[in-house]
Scaffold this motif. Sequence first.
Motif, PDB file in Angstrom:
ATOM      1  N   ASN A 130       0.826  -1.206   0.000  1.00 12.06           N
ATOM      2  CA  ASN A 130       0.000   0.000   0.000  1.00 12.06           C
ATOM      3  C   ASN A 130       0.861   1.257   0.000  1.00 12.06           C
ATOM      4  O   ASN A 130       0.532   2.242  -0.682  1.00 12.06           O
ATOM      5  N   LEU A 228     -14.224  -0.447  -3.289  1.00  6.84           N
ATOM      6  CA  LEU A 228     -13.483   0.744  -2.871  1.00  6.84           C
ATOM      7  C   LEU A 228     -12.990   1.556  -4.059  1.00  6.84           C
ATOM      8  O   LEU A 228     -13.092   2.785  -4.072  1.00  6.84           O
ATOM      9  N   ASN A 254      -7.844   4.290   3.025  1.00 10.02           N
ATOM     10  CA  ASN A 254      -7.460   2.896   2.835  1.00 10.02           C
ATOM     11  C   ASN A 254      -5.972   2.693   3.114  1.00 10.02           C
ATOM     12  O   ASN A 254      -5.582   1.773   3.851  1.00 10.02           O
ATOM     13  N   VAL A 258      -4.506   0.520   6.372  1.00  9.31           N
ATOM     14  CA  VAL A 258      -3.786  -0.722   6.107  1.00  9.31           C
ATOM     15  C   VAL A 258      -2.395  -0.680   6.716  1.00  9.31           C
ATOM     16  O   VAL A 258      -1.938  -1.634   7.350  1.00  9.31           O
ATOM     17  N   THR A 316     -12.177  -1.121   3.797  1.00 12.90           N
ATOM     18  CA  THR A 316     -10.788  -1.345   4.204  1.00 12.90           C
ATOM     19  C   THR A 316     -10.712  -2.413   5.288  1.00 12.90           C
ATOM     20  O   THR A 316      -9.792  -3.246   5.287  1.00 12.90           O
ATOM     21  N   GLU A 319     -10.906  -5.611   3.643  1.00 13.30           N
ATOM     22  CA  GLU A 319      -9.613  -5.906   2.995  1.00 13.30           C
ATOM     23  C   GLU A 319      -8.591  -6.406   4.001  1.00 13.30           C
ATOM     24  O   GLU A 319      -7.832  -7.345   3.731  1.00 13.30           O
TER      25      GLU A 319
END
Length: 412
Positions: A130, A228, A254, A258, A316, A319
Amino acid sequence: MLLAQLLDRAGTGVWAAACVLYFTFVIGLDAGQVGLLLGASGVAGIAGSPLAGHLADRFPVRSLLIGAHLLRLGTLCLMLVVTDFALLLLVVAVTHLGDRGAKTLEMLFATRVAGDRRATYQALSRSSANAGYALGAGLAAIGLAVGTRGAYQVLILADALSFLVVAALVWRTKEARGHGLVVPPAGPADATGPAAAAAPAGRGPWRDRGYLRFVLLDIPMHLDDSILGIGIPLWLVGRTEAPHELIPAFLVVNTVLVVLLQLQVSARVETARQAAGAVALYGVATFACCALLAGAGAGGVWGASAALLAAAVLATAAELVRSVSSWELAVRLAPKEARASYLGVAGMAQSVQKSAGPLLLTGVVMAAGPAGWLALGTAVAGLSLVQRRSSLRRLDRLERLERTPPVPAAFG
């Protein structure tokens, strides 16, 4: 490997942000051609994971991973000179094939090296990925602001060079013993032992109904990606009064969550049974996200903005859970002696979702309005329970087989 992944994703982030505009303004393709190009690349990517898994059963994973990076390096350089649409279609398809193959090989390599610390490594991997995407998007924004042909070409070269550096980093990484994830049999008795019963010789993942069921159910467990990246922004623009300037905030939310929370989530999902339980949490988070989107259109500017931001947080959260549970189950539900080929097939779930997810959201869910979001959330929540139950049953069966003493081999 984590540095290699960060640089890989940074290059990918550059390409993702610039490719559509490059094809449109530099190559001169129309919208239909761009759509066909990206659609074909998505279909080609579906084959990348099983192909990588199949090859990893026969060749060293590190060598294959280096080859995948160099393949992407070559095809991206070709994009700088290819203008014929048919040739460009082939080049982009091969690029995406290498991209999906490289991601599967990365996880195969990490699964072997990390061992029982797969969840921790996966968390670090997600955080670095990310951060890499965010870095790549930021670099692309500079080039896009310039907007010249030369600026677009520099972005493509930057992406290509990232693969060269990553290949060098992988080459310097010490490879664990053994070529793939295959565990060779210790003797004649192993051929009739529990592992063989779990996956008979010559059967493979394509004839293992239980594992294929897991992969099929895992496809909707990746829909958070499309929700998303596509669903929430398009819903904001078409059905709410929220300001368009809010869209970049979804990516920021997000990325930050993360990076901050992935390790903590992974620490709570350390076993296969915990991973199976986490699948149900994925369904709950996705349903709540879809419910917020269904009601966002009736909230005015502030209400819609708050609902959409909350939906991004829930997507998120889904995820965070999925990134740990999906791969852990893919590993643990596969027989040890054939993990590479099995994990290659498991990697198809994400590729199929990337191709079919946007079509599902734009052509079905959003076309049906708020009811479409509620239906999607309900369906994913229900399928998550089916996936949880199915995974636990397969784990029970594999554990029984492991406790069963091997049958002595008969000698004539």
